[in-house]
Scaffold this motif. Structure first.
Motif, short mmCIF file in Angstrom:
data_model
loop_
_atom_site.label_atom_id
_atom_site.label_comp_id
_atom_site.label_asym_id
_atom_site.label_seq_id
_atom_site.Cartn_x
_atom_site.Cartn_y
_atom_site.Cartn_z
N ASP A 17 22.13 59.99 -50.33
CA ASP A 17 23.39 59.38 -50.78
C ASP A 17 24.33 59.16 -49.61
O ASP A 17 25.03 58.14 -49.56
CB ASP A 17 24.07 60.27 -51.83
N ASP A 18 24.35 60.09 -48.65
CA ASP A 18 25.22 59.94 -47.47
C ASP A 18 24.80 58.73 -46.63
O ASP A 18 25.65 58.00 -46.11
CB ASP A 18 25.19 61.19 -46.60
N GLU A 19 23.50 58.53 -46.46
CA GLU A 19 23.01 57.38 -45.69
C GLU A 19 23.35 56.07 -46.40
O GLU A 19 23.74 55.09 -45.75
CB GLU A 19 21.50 57.49 -45.46
N ILE A 20 23.21 56.06 -47.71
CA ILE A 20 23.53 54.85 -48.48
C ILE A 20 25.03 54.57 -48.39
O ILE A 20 25.44 53.43 -48.18
CB ILE A 20 23.05 54.99 -49.93
N GLU A 21 25.85 55.61 -48.52
CA GLU A 21 27.29 55.40 -48.43
C GLU A 21 27.71 54.93 -47.04
O GLU A 21 28.57 54.07 -46.89
CB GLU A 21 28.06 56.68 -48.78
N ILE A 52 29.18 49.11 -53.77
CA ILE A 52 28.06 48.66 -52.95
C ILE A 52 27.04 49.77 -52.79
O ILE A 52 25.83 49.53 -52.84
CB ILE A 52 28.57 48.11 -51.60
N ALA A 53 27.48 51.00 -52.62
CA ALA A 53 26.56 52.13 -52.52
C ALA A 53 25.76 52.28 -53.82
O ALA A 53 24.54 52.51 -53.79
CB ALA A 53 27.32 53.42 -52.20
N HIS A 54 26.42 52.13 -54.95
CA HIS A 54 25.76 52.23 -56.25
C HIS A 54 24.69 51.14 -56.39
O HIS A 54 23.54 51.43 -56.76
CB HIS A 54 26.81 52.10 -57.36
N ILE A 55 25.05 49.92 -56.07
CA ILE A 55 24.10 48.80 -56.16
C ILE A 55 22.95 49.00 -55.19
O ILE A 55 21.79 48.74 -55.51
CB ILE A 55 24.84 47.47 -55.90
N THR A 56 23.25 49.46 -53.98
CA THR A 56 22.21 49.69 -52.97
C THR A 56 21.22 50.75 -53.43
O THR A 56 20.01 50.58 -53.27
CB THR A 56 22.85 50.09 -51.63
N ALA A 57 21.71 51.83 -54.01
CA ALA A 57 20.83 52.88 -54.50
C ALA A 57 19.88 52.34 -55.57
O ALA A 57 18.68 52.62 -55.56
CB ALA A 57 21.64 54.05 -55.06
N HIS A 58 20.42 51.53 -56.49
CA HIS A 58 19.57 50.93 -57.52
C HIS A 58 18.55 49.97 -56.91
O HIS A 58 17.39 49.96 -57.31
CB HIS A 58 20.43 50.20 -58.56
N LEU A 59 18.98 49.19 -55.96
CA LEU A 59 18.07 48.25 -55.30
C LEU A 59 16.93 48.99 -54.62
O LEU A 59 15.76 48.62 -54.78
CB LEU A 59 18.84 47.41 -54.28
N LEU A 60 17.24 50.04 -53.87
CA LEU A 60 16.20 50.80 -53.19
C LEU A 60 15.23 51.44 -54.18
O LEU A 60 14.03 51.53 -53.91
CB LEU A 60 16.82 51.87 -52.29
N ASP A 61 15.74 51.88 -55.33
CA ASP A 61 14.88 52.46 -56.36
C ASP A 61 13.92 51.43 -56.97
O ASP A 61 12.80 51.76 -57.34
CB ASP A 61 15.71 53.08 -57.49
N GLU A 62 14.39 50.18 -57.07
CA GLU A 62 13.61 49.15 -57.75
C GLU A 62 12.61 48.43 -56.85
O GLU A 62 11.64 47.86 -57.34
CB GLU A 62 14.56 48.12 -58.39
#
Length: 91
Positions: A17-21, A52-62
């Protein structure tokens, strides 16, 4: 692309989460030009980082797994950066 944003897809272990943020924060800094937060910029800036962090986390998961890991080690995983962060938080 902003040189300070590192590739997070394909990291082992997965991006934290820290890297994504941190990547989201760098992106928002780049597109807005805001380097120092003021009372006028703090709320919209932090809201954009969170979104943007939230969207990025979802993108990486998908996304499917990468065939090869990224060529560089993200800054937050480098020992010298971790030491600087720990020193800053301690003092």
């Amino acid at each position: 692309m902003c040189r300070n944003i590192t590739t997070l897809r394909g990291l082992e272990p997965h991006a934290t989460d820290d890297e994504i943020e941190a990547a989201a924060r760098q992106y928002v800094r780049k597109v807005t030009g805001v380097q120092q937060l003021s009372d006028a910029t703090r709320e919209p800036f932090e809201r954009a980082v969170a979104q943007i962090a939230h969207i990025t986390a979802h993108l990486l998961d998908e996304l499917p797994d990468r065939r090869r890991p990224p060529a560089t080690v993200p800054p937050l995983r480098r020992p010298e950066v971790a030491a600087r962060i720990a020193a800053r938080e301690a003092g």
